[in-house]
Design a protein around this motif. Structure first.
Motif: not given
Length: 166
Positions: A1-29
């Motif tokens: 459970m501890r590792h799941k809390n650390q994976l919700n750390h705000p510092a990981l937001l750029p990681l998640w947002k980058s993957l979302e942006r890639d998905w969106f750019l593929q959809l635009c293409a």
């Protein structure tokens, strides 16, 4: 459970947002391909049967790509599934920064964070270079059995046996 809390750390937001942006750019293409295909269909009805058949092929290809884009799990979902549900499958994580220096002038730089898995699969994420170190630090706390950092020895070990990297 501890590792799941650390994976919700705000510092990981750029990681998640980058993957979302890639998905969106593929959809635009894909949508651009569909729009070009439909425009060519309208023009091809008046121009020639060859243009019309090429346009129909573009529309069919775009429709298929769009269907597959929504049907398959996103890169974000695949990475989060691995990190949350199968953290032991992540055996090696490393980041690199690519710098572009045409004529000796630094034009831009980008960071890439690579995730290597025990089944030989891998995933890469484009990130701002200044975020890679912090994201790696947070991930190292959440994934204590994972090796971080690139060396030629680790690359050779991973090439021989993806399950064993030290």
């Amino acid at each position: 459970m501890r590792h799941k809390n650390q994976l919700n750390h705000p510092a990981l937001l750029p990681l998640w947002k980058s993957l979302e942006r890639d998905w969106f750019l593929q959809l635009c293409a894909i949508l651009l391909l569909l729009c070009v295909g439909f425009a060519l269909v309208l023009w091809g009805m008046q121009a020639s049967p060859l243009v019309l058949s090429l346009a129909i092929m573009l529309v069919v290809a775009g429709g298929y790509l769009c269907w597959m884009h929504f049907r398959q799990p996103t890169a974000l979902e695949r990475l989060q599934d691995r990190l949350y549900d199968q953290p032991a499958s992540v055996v090696w994580v490393y980041g690199i920064v690519q710098q572009h220096h045409p004529f000796g002038l630094q034009i831009n730089q980008r960071g890439i964070l690579y995730f290597k898995f025990s089944d030989g699969d891998e995933q890469s994420v484009y990130l701002p270079p200044e975020k890679i170190k912090l994201i790696s630090k947070v991930l190292s706390r959440a994934l204590p059995n994972t090796v971080f950092g690139y060396t030629k020895e680790r690359a050779a070990q991973y090439a021989q046996n993806p399950r064993f990297v030290e």
